[in-house]
Write an enzyme that holds these catalytic residues in place. Structure first.
Site, PDB file in Angstrom:
ATOM      1  N   PHE A 123       0.853  -1.191   0.000  1.00  0.00           N
ATOM      2  CA  PHE A 123       0.000   0.000   0.000  1.00  0.00           C
ATOM      3  C   PHE A 123       0.887   1.239   0.000  1.00  0.00           C
ATOM      4  O   PHE A 123       1.753   1.393   0.849  1.00  0.00           O
ATOM      5  CB  PHE A 123      -0.939   0.042   1.212  1.00  0.00           C
ATOM      6  N   ASP A 210       9.277   2.663   1.450  1.00  0.00           N
ATOM      7  CA  ASP A 210       8.109   3.359   1.955  1.00  0.00           C
ATOM      8  C   ASP A 210       8.026   3.090   3.455  1.00  0.00           C
ATOM      9  O   ASP A 210       7.557   2.039   3.892  1.00  0.00           O
ATOM     10  CB  ASP A 210       6.852   2.861   1.231  1.00  0.00           C
ATOM     11  N   LYS A 239       3.020   9.442   8.250  1.00  0.00           N
ATOM     12  CA  LYS A 239       2.190   9.158   9.431  1.00  0.00           C
ATOM     13  C   LYS A 239       2.723   9.702  10.765  1.00  0.00           C
ATOM     14  O   LYS A 239       2.211  10.665  11.274  1.00  0.00           O
ATOM     15  CB  LYS A 239       1.916   7.666   9.525  1.00  0.00           C
TER      16      LYS A 239
END
Ligand SMILES: *Cc1c(COP(=O)(O)O)cnc(C)c1O
Length: 386
Positions: A123, A210, A239
């Site tokens: 993702f 990532d 995040k």
């Protein structure tokens, strides 16, 4: 717009690992805003820094130097051992930056149709390029035509990557999560990143990690790649970086750090003083309060306790994770557990249909973790007994 199917609760206040809804009910938060609020909710040092920055300077644009952005860049590149950094506002944007950088890197080295190797079950975000890069049909369906220039291989499979190297001369980079988050908290074999590093070195590809979910202490180190003996060429963050204030980053090293020139990429909001103050304070508190150590130890403790509690459960496929990224895979769809936990005052999540996921704040204490484990284990046992 109708983009979320939300749970029937409204939180109006937070403190540490606790949240309160508009009825005054208290909840233990084992999800931390999806791996965002590493310092817990409304950490006093963060609240103070934000108030001070809001009263000093909030935004000027990147037409000018920004002192807080330069300070944060020095801090982040120092922690990661990288050369430079581009700031944006989200994980998708950080990965979009990495993808653009890889394509330009390809063109600069004479590859006219540069391609990037991406993984199954990955993702990377919801923008067109990042949803194309994501290995999840649910994220892509209905948004075709997707972009070209991505080649997908199974996660945790070095052989598949080597094979592409032989057959496809357009590859310029590999984009991969060191630990897959949304894909089900998947932890690859220990030498996976090292293996990818070797292949990338051999073919002059960029290794692009990532770390939007795994970075900023979540894994028990600043960045997940620091559990292995390698460095990436590119790393993306978001995040946990701003503790809830929107900020993303794309860090680069070596040749990758020289690719972008003025005019190649930009963001109006990226790296503004307020967001950078949030990130600087986040990094400072993690260091001052030894939160990496806490994440490492508490994560190991939690997985151990879950293993004990659920030892006899045949419906538990695997308990896995690293630091405070914790997944419990069940043998059947278990989305209902989220609502059941909420009713008992606990916030957890289910990803990839069958994986119960906990992403607690890095400040969580053992007695709070015990409470989350007790409630979650009981719910799982009852659910599997049904
Ligand atoms: C959440 C996530 C993203 C997307 O971040 P947004 O800020 O929602 O755009 C990208 N990659 C990974 C690994 C993530 O967990």
């Amino acid at each position: 717009m109708n983009t979320y199917s939300q749970l029937p609760v409204t939180f109006i206040k937070g403190e540490g690992v606790w949240l309160w809804d508009d009825q005054g009910k208290r909840y233990l938060d084992a999800l931390a805003g999806i791996a965002v609020c590493g310092l817990g909710h409304c950490h006093p040092q963060l609240a103070k820094a934000l108030c001070e920055q809001a009263g000093t300077l909030i935004h000027t644009s990147n037409l000018y130097h920004i002192d807080k952005q330069e300070k944060l860049a020095t801090q982040l590149t120092g922690l990661a051992g990288m050369d430079n950094v581009y700031f944006c506002n989200s994980g998708a944007e950080a990965n979009e930056t990495a993808i653009k950088l890889a394509r330009l890197y390809g063109h600069n080295s004479g590859v006219d149709l540069p391609s990037i190797i991406v993984m199954e079950r990955s993702f990377h975000g919801r923008s067109m390029a990042t949803l194309t890069a994501s290995g999840n049909r649910k994220v892509q369906a209905g948004f075709e035509p997707l972009l070209t220039g991505f080649v997908r291989v199974p996660y945790n499979n070095l052989e598949a990557v080597s094979q592409i190297a032989v057959s496809n001369k357009n590859i310029v980079a590999v984009l991969v999560e060191p630990y897959q988050g949304e894909g089900g908290v998947n932890i690859p074999q220990k030498k996976y990143l090292q293996g990818l590093r070797e292949i990338c070195d051999q073919y002059d590809w960029l290794l692009m990690l990532d770390e939007v979910q795994s970075g900023i202490g979540r894994s028990g180190k600043w960045f997940a790649f620091q559990h292995s003996d390698i460095k990436p060429d590119i790393m993306t963050l978001a995040k946990g970086l701003g503790s809830g204030v929107a900020i993303g980053a794309c860090l680069a090293r070596g040749a990758a750090a020289e690719v972008f020139k003025p005019g190649n990429h930009a963001s109006t909001f990226g790296g503004n003083p307020l967001a950078c103050a949030a990130a600087i304070t986040t990094l400072d508190v993690i260091a001052e309060d030894s939160l990496l150590d806490n994440a490492m130890k508490l994560g190991a403790y939690m997985r151990q306790r879950f293993a004990e509690e659920l030892a006899k459960e045949l419906g538990v496929v695997e308990i896995r994770g690293q630091g405070l990224m914790i997944g419990i895979e069940l043998s059947k769809s278990c989305g209902d557990l989220v609502k059941q936990a909420l009713a008992q005052g606990l916030l957890i999540n289910v990803t990839s249909d069958k994986v119960v996921r906990l992403l607690p704040a890095l400040v969580m204490r053992q007695e709070e973790a015990d409470k989350a484990i007790d409630i979650t284990s009981k719910l799982i046992k009852d659910f599997l007994a049904d």
